[in-house]
Write a protein that holds these residues in place. Structure first.
Motif, PDB file in Angstrom:
ATOM      1  N   LEU A  10     -11.618  45.799  73.999  1.00  0.00           N
ATOM      2  CA  LEU A  10     -12.418  44.758  74.643  1.00  0.00           C
ATOM      3  C   LEU A  10     -12.211  44.788  76.153  1.00  0.00           C
ATOM      4  O   LEU A  10     -13.146  44.578  76.929  1.00  0.00           O
ATOM      5  N   LEU A  11     -10.983  45.070  76.545  1.00  0.00           N
ATOM      6  CA  LEU A  11     -10.675  45.154  77.975  1.00  0.00           C
ATOM      7  C   LEU A  11     -11.436  46.321  78.612  1.00  0.00           C
ATOM      8  O   LEU A  11     -11.966  46.211  79.713  1.00  0.00           O
ATOM      9  N   ASP A  12     -11.496  47.455  77.867  1.00  0.00           N
ATOM     10  CA  ASP A  12     -12.262  48.608  78.351  1.00  0.00           C
ATOM     11  C   ASP A  12     -13.686  48.199  78.652  1.00  0.00           C
ATOM     12  O   ASP A  12     -14.272  48.577  79.676  1.00  0.00           O
ATOM     13  N   ILE A  13     -14.258  47.432  77.726  1.00  0.00           N
ATOM     14  CA  ILE A  13     -15.650  47.015  77.896  1.00  0.00           C
ATOM     15  C   ILE A  13     -15.765  46.096  79.118  1.00  0.00           C
ATOM     16  O   ILE A  13     -16.657  46.267  79.956  1.00  0.00           O
ATOM     17  N   ALA A  14     -14.829  45.136  79.199  1.00  0.00           N
ATOM     18  CA  ALA A  14     -14.893  44.184  80.308  1.00  0.00           C
ATOM     19  C   ALA A  14     -14.671  44.873  81.652  1.00  0.00           C
ATOM     20  O   ALA A  14     -15.099  44.368  82.696  1.00  0.00           O
ATOM     21  N   ASN A  15     -14.013  46.033  81.649  1.00  0.00           N
ATOM     22  CA  ASN A  15     -13.774  46.739  82.897  1.00  0.00           C
ATOM     23  C   ASN A  15     -14.836  47.776  83.229  1.00  0.00           C
ATOM     24  O   ASN A  15     -14.810  48.357  84.313  1.00  0.00           O
ATOM     25  N   ALA A  16     -15.724  48.028  82.251  1.00  0.00           N
ATOM     26  CA  ALA A  16     -16.734  49.065  82.481  1.00  0.00           C
ATOM     27  C   ALA A  16     -17.610  48.666  83.653  1.00  0.00           C
ATOM     28  O   ALA A  16     -18.009  47.506  83.785  1.00  0.00           O
ATOM     29  N   GLU A  17     -17.902  49.661  84.507  1.00  0.00           N
ATOM     30  CA  GLU A  17     -18.661  49.323  85.711  1.00  0.00           C
ATOM     31  C   GLU A  17     -20.103  49.791  85.650  1.00  0.00           C
ATOM     32  O   GLU A  17     -20.908  49.418  86.494  1.00  0.00           O
ATOM     33  N   ASP A  18     -20.408  50.657  84.699  1.00  0.00           N
ATOM     34  CA  ASP A  18     -21.808  51.070  84.605  1.00  0.00           C
ATOM     35  C   ASP A  18     -22.214  51.269  83.148  1.00  0.00           C
ATOM     36  O   ASP A  18     -21.386  51.234  82.235  1.00  0.00           O
ATOM     37  N   LEU A  19     -23.518  51.502  82.974  1.00  0.00           N
ATOM     38  CA  LEU A  19     -24.074  51.569  81.632  1.00  0.00           C
ATOM     39  C   LEU A  19     -23.616  52.805  80.878  1.00  0.00           C
ATOM     40  O   LEU A  19     -23.455  52.769  79.662  1.00  0.00           O
ATOM     41  N   GLU A  20     -23.418  53.912  81.635  1.00  0.00           N
ATOM     42  CA  GLU A  20     -22.973  55.141  80.952  1.00  0.00           C
ATOM     43  C   GLU A  20     -21.645  54.902  80.244  1.00  0.00           C
ATOM     44  O   GLU A  20     -21.460  55.312  79.101  1.00  0.00           O
ATOM     45  N   GLN A  21     -20.738  54.226  80.962  1.00  0.00           N
ATOM     46  CA  GLN A  21     -19.440  53.939  80.347  1.00  0.00           C
ATOM     47  C   GLN A  21     -19.619  53.088  79.091  1.00  0.00           C
ATOM     48  O   GLN A  21     -19.018  53.357  78.051  1.00  0.00           O
ATOM     49  N   ARG A  23     -22.212  52.815  77.202  1.00  0.00           N
ATOM     50  CA  ARG A  23     -22.843  53.557  76.106  1.00  0.00           C
ATOM     51  C   ARG A  23     -21.828  54.466  75.413  1.00  0.00           C
ATOM     52  O   ARG A  23     -21.815  54.575  74.184  1.00  0.00           O
ATOM     53  N   SER A  24     -20.997  55.098  76.215  1.00  0.00           N
ATOM     54  CA  SER A  24     -20.043  56.000  75.568  1.00  0.00           C
ATOM     55  C   SER A  24     -19.009  55.211  74.772  1.00  0.00           C
ATOM     56  O   SER A  24     -18.567  55.649  73.718  1.00  0.00           O
ATOM     57  N   ILE A  25     -18.656  54.001  75.253  1.00  0.00           N
ATOM     58  CA  ILE A  25     -17.761  53.157  74.445  1.00  0.00           C
ATOM     59  C   ILE A  25     -18.441  52.792  73.133  1.00  0.00           C
ATOM     60  O   ILE A  25     -17.852  52.879  72.055  1.00  0.00           O
ATOM     61  N   ARG A  26     -19.731  52.410  73.242  1.00  0.00           N
ATOM     62  CA  ARG A  26     -20.445  52.031  72.018  1.00  0.00           C
ATOM     63  C   ARG A  26     -20.445  53.170  71.012  1.00  0.00           C
ATOM     64  O   ARG A  26     -20.139  52.981  69.835  1.00  0.00           O
ATOM     65  N   GLU A  27     -20.786  54.373  71.492  1.00  0.00           N
ATOM     66  CA  GLU A  27     -20.869  55.507  70.574  1.00  0.00           C
ATOM     67  C   GLU A  27     -19.514  55.806  69.952  1.00  0.00           C
ATOM     68  O   GLU A  27     -19.400  56.022  68.744  1.00  0.00           O
ATOM     69  N   LEU A 135     -28.456  51.302  76.519  1.00  0.00           N
ATOM     70  CA  LEU A 135     -27.288  51.373  75.634  1.00  0.00           C
ATOM     71  C   LEU A 135     -27.669  51.757  74.205  1.00  0.00           C
ATOM     72  O   LEU A 135     -26.803  51.890  73.339  1.00  0.00           O
ATOM     73  N   GLY A 136     -28.978  51.912  73.968  1.00  0.00           N
ATOM     74  CA  GLY A 136     -29.421  52.341  72.641  1.00  0.00           C
ATOM     75  C   GLY A 136     -29.878  51.224  71.738  1.00  0.00           C
ATOM     76  O   GLY A 136     -29.989  51.413  70.521  1.00  0.00           O
ATOM     77  N   TYR A 137     -30.129  50.032  72.314  1.00  0.00           N
ATOM     78  CA  TYR A 137     -30.672  48.926  71.490  1.00  0.00           C
ATOM     79  C   TYR A 137     -32.177  48.889  71.673  1.00  0.00           C
ATOM     80  O   TYR A 137     -32.652  48.506  72.741  1.00  0.00           O
ATOM     81  N   PRO A 138     -32.952  49.291  70.645  1.00  0.00           N
ATOM     82  CA  PRO A 138     -34.406  49.277  70.821  1.00  0.00           C
ATOM     83  C   PRO A 138     -34.922  47.849  70.978  1.00  0.00           C
ATOM     84  O   PRO A 138     -34.335  46.915  70.404  1.00  0.00           O
ATOM     85  N   PRO A 139     -36.001  47.659  71.769  1.00  0.00           N
ATOM     86  CA  PRO A 139     -36.561  46.310  71.906  1.00  0.00           C
ATOM     87  C   PRO A 139     -37.190  45.843  70.597  1.00  0.00           C
ATOM     88  O   PRO A 139     -37.584  46.650  69.773  1.00  0.00           O
TER      89      PRO A 139
END
Lengths: 359, 453
Positions: A10-21, A23-27, A135-139
């Motif tokens: 969760l901390l990784d996510i809260a520290n992520a600074e851009d969408l690429e990060q 997305r890679s966390i999500r994957e 991030l890969g969430y379709p509308p």
């Protein structure tokens, strides 16, 4: 859930600074959870998956706030709440869920301010939706999404809208009420969301007949088990032999428990939470609740296993279990669960018919 | 000139009325007249069944083939009539074959020359010919089910030549023309085997050689549903066939006689009704949805099954035969799909599976009294007749089916080797209306944006 590795993620996510990060966390996390599915109970995986989605969405919202500030729009002018609907609202998102969302913000003191708020939040929502697509969430195909001006309103606007839906329960409006019934805040000022819920349940008290309209709106999705207890699988096409676990098991159950819960004034939005609350308020007997949660848990698990694919970067699910994956050992519990689902569906139908009569 | 002679003729008739009514008809003559009229009406009903086949086949297939599907039925009806007149009728009913050969086929009466009027107050041979021709044409139209949406027009032409001159007439001779199965006592009142099974087997040979339509099966073996373009046509087709069937079955008494044709019609109605009801219910129970196509197939299957037995069984048995046919057709369709045989019009299930069942049903339900009345065979297993009749029925199904299959397969295999049986992939995709005839059956709908459906 309070384990150190999870806290770190969760901390990784809260520290992520851009969408690429992000997305890679999500994957990475989803791959890990997919393997966990065979070893851990399904509800645990669903729970951590939804915590993951919530954390990702929250971080996207924060990033979007920065983006708007950087573009010179400043901070959000008033408190707001980002709402999740559909499976997100019910804490039941899969690895392939789409975006069903809305936004509510505090009322403005005058028209000039109102105009300013509206401009800000619309732009804000559009940025959020675009970020989530990355991030890969379709509308949402039905356009139930915060970037739609109809779903991005001040509290007053929302209240008027809900009142209007209750006053004119057409097929379309009842569908919206069903969506709103599953809404919950994911980030922002929770008080706003609470006020919306109050309005919904107050209106419901003065329009009891809406329950029947809600049932009529959802009854076309039948539990896919036949008279002989056989599974009703897809007969034709690429998916021949597969079982539509989403619309033939999961959705009918969701609909049934939503209806029972809403009628009993229960504000839980997750189906499992609704079952528990229904038992506490003695709408369901202990046995019924037990059967129901056992069945629902199985559907959640199967739904998580349903095939999905990466389509142009969007993670899209079919909600269907291929025939190969329905093993012999799975058939008996699956049939048992489907029969329990069918029973509860019939029960809701009969009860409403008794109260309001047939059409 | 004509006017003048009509006027003078009228004047003469007034003066000498006895010239118009030479003599009161005898009872035998009246009897013949009634019989002839009934069989002629029945023949017209059976020919009208072609209208049912046009709608059935067109409704069950796609728009791009509609003109072809409908038109070729009329063309082959024409061709079949000439071939049957020249050869087929003689093979079935010709009386000049030696005793040994007659067991297998008849000879004589080629290029059939019908009597101008009744001879010795028997049914006029012209009426009998038209009635028999109508049956041959129905059998042929059933076979087209296996050709649908992908066979070349030339293949239709060649198959008509052989089917109507040899394949159908030989089987008809075996059972109805005094051939060897008739001597064994095979009961097939109006043709569950002769007409329906023979046609269905022709369709089976064709569909095996043609292979499935493009897009019917996926690589992993799963089937796709290729929906027909007009379910209303299909339903109307079933009604037309149902009504036509009264000519088919009740007309097969070939006499008014003591009113037995009414009993045959009565059983026919019960069988068809039971088939429709059973098929809808079974699809509802098994698939969770009440399927219209299955129900329509069930009505036809009931009709096909009762065709052999309508004159031999009690009313309750007619209902049972129809109910079983309705259930059978549902599972038969599933079976053919599973073994990857593409049967667009469901001919194999409706006419094949139900035809076999109807023929065998005689061996179970035929009563002693009715068998005696018709004068063929004896009672079935459940009516105290033992296994004998069932065995004869089984024999006729196997032998007739095998002959029809081998003969149809050889002819179509040769067609395939020599001129080709199936249209090209491109022609199949644009549709046979355009590729075989140059015009769409539905020009307005089909020319829209080069649609490919």
């Amino acid at each position: 859930m309070h384990n150190p590795t999870w806290e770190k993620r969760l901390l990784d996510i809260a520290n992520a600074e851009d969408l690429e990060q992000l997305r890679s966390i999500r994957e990475r996390e989803q791959t890990r959870m997919a393997t966990e599915l065979s070893t851990s109970p399904a509800y645990e995986v669903v729970e951590s998956l939804n915590a993951l989605h919530d954390a990702l969405i929250t971080q996207v919202l924060k990033l979007a706030e920065y983006d708007l500030a950087r573009l010179g729009h400043g901070a959000p002018p008033v408190p707001y709440t980002y709402m999740l609907y559909g499976s997100g609202g019910r804490y039941e998102q899969t690895m392939y869920s789409d975006q069903d969302s809305g936004l509510v913000y505090a009322n403005a003191p005058n028209e000039v301010e109102e105009e300013r708020y509206r401009n800000y939040f619309l732009q804000f929502s559009q940025v959020i939706v675009q970020h989530l697509i990355k991030l890969g969430y379709p509308p949402c195909e039905g356009n139930v999404i915060a970037s739609n001006p109809e779903w991005c309103l001040p509290l007053e606007g929302w209240e008027k809208k809900i009142d209007a839906w209750f006053a004119e329960p057409s097929w379309e409006n009842v569908r919206y009420l069903l969506i709103v019934a599953d809404g919950r805040p994911v980030y922002g000022d929770r008080e706003l969301a609470g006020k919306l819920q109050n309005r919904f349940f107050n209106d419901l008290l003065s329009h009891p007949v809406i329950a029947r309209r809600m049932m009529e709106n959802t009854i076309r999705h039948k539990v896919l088990v036949g008279v002989f207890g056989q599974l009703l699988t897809e007969r034709y096409g690429e998916d021949a032999g597969s079982l539509d676990i989403k619309y033939g098991a999961y959705i009918p159950m969701v609909n049934a428990f939503r209806l029972l819960a809403v009628q009993a004034g229960i504000r839980e939005t997750s189906s499992m939470g609704r079952i528990k609350a229904l038992q506490q308020s003695e709408v369901l007997t202990e046995k019924e609740a037990e059967d129901a949660s056992e069945a629902f848990e199985l559907f959640l698990k199967m739904r998580m296993k349903a095939t999905g694919s990466d389509e142009n970067g969007q993670m899209v699910g079919t909600g269907k279990i291929p025939s190969k994956q329905i093993t012999k050992e799975m058939r008996a519990p699956l049939k048992k669960a489907l029969k329990a689902g069918k029973r509860i569906q019939l029960r809701v139908q009969r009860e409403l018919q008794r109260r309001f009569g047939g059409r | 000139m004509i006017k003048k002679s009509l006027v003078s003729l009228g004047a003469l008739l007034v003066l000498f009325p006895t010239m118009a009514f030479a003599e009161d008809p005898s009872a035998a003559q009246l009897n013949m007249g009634l019989n002839a009229l009934w069989v002629m009406i029945a023949a017209v009903l059976v020919i009208l069944m072609q209208g049912g086949f046009i709608l059935l086949e067109a409704g069950s297939t796609r728009m791009k083939n509609a003109g072809h599907v409908a038109g070729k039925t009329i063309f082959t009806l024409g061709l079949a009539s000439i071939v049957y007149w020249a050869v087929g009728y003689g093979i079935s009913f010709g009386s000049e074959a030696s005793e040994g050969l007659n067991k297998f086929m008849g000879l004589g009466s080629f290029f059939f020359s019908a009597d101008v009027a009744s001879v010795d107050n028997a049914l006029p041979s012209s009426v009998f010919f038209i009635f028999q021709l109508a049956f041959a044409a129905v059998s042929l139209s059933i076979a087209w089910g296996g050709f649908a949406e992908r066979a070349k027009l030339s293949a239709y032409l060649i198959f008509t030549l052989f089917f109507v001159s040899v394949i159908y007439p030989v089987i008809a001779h075996w059972i109805w023309g005094g051939g060897w199965l008739a001597k064994d006592g095979a009961q097939d009142f109006a043709g569950s085997t002769v007409v329906h099974l023979t046609g269905a087997i022709g369709a089976l040979a064709a569909t095996i050689l043609l292979k499935p339509r493009i897009g019917k099966f996926n690589k992993d073996g799963s089937a796709n549903e290729i929906l027909g373009h007009n379910q209303v046509f299909t339903a109307l087709a079933v009604l037309i066939l149902w009504v036509g069937w009264f000519g088919f079955n009740a007309g097969s008494t070939v006499a008014i006689g003591d009113g037995f044709f009414g009993y045959v019609a009565f059983n026919t109605q019960l069988g068809a009704a039971a088939g429709a009801v059973a098929a809808l219910l079974i699809s509802w129970l098994v698939n969770g949805k009440a399927d219209i196509t299955t129900m329509l197939n069930g009505a036809l299957a009931g009709l096909v099954a009762i065709t052999a037995s309508c004159a031999f069984v009690d009313p309750w048995a007619a209902v049972v035969i129809g109910l079983v046919a309705g259930v059978l057709v549902f599972f038969s369709v599933k079976f053919f799909e599973k073994i990857k045989v593409d049967d667009p019009i469901y001919a194999l299930s409706v006419h094949g599976a139900a035809g076999v069942w109807g023929t065998l049903a005689n061996g179970l339900f035929a009563t002693e009294v009715l068998s005696k009345k018709v004068g063929i065979g004896g009672a079935g297993l459940f009516e105290g007749g033992g296994w004998n009749q069932l065995w004869v029925q089984f024999e006729s199904v196997v032998v007739a089916g095998a002959f029809a299959f081998v003969a149809s397969f050889i002819i179509l295999w040769v067609v395939k080797q020599v001129i080709g049986f199936r249209v090209t992939e491109e022609q199949e995709i644009i549709g046979l209306d355009l590729s075989e005839h140059g015009n769409y059956g539905y020009p307005e709908q089909m020319k829209k944006a080069g649609t490919s459906v």
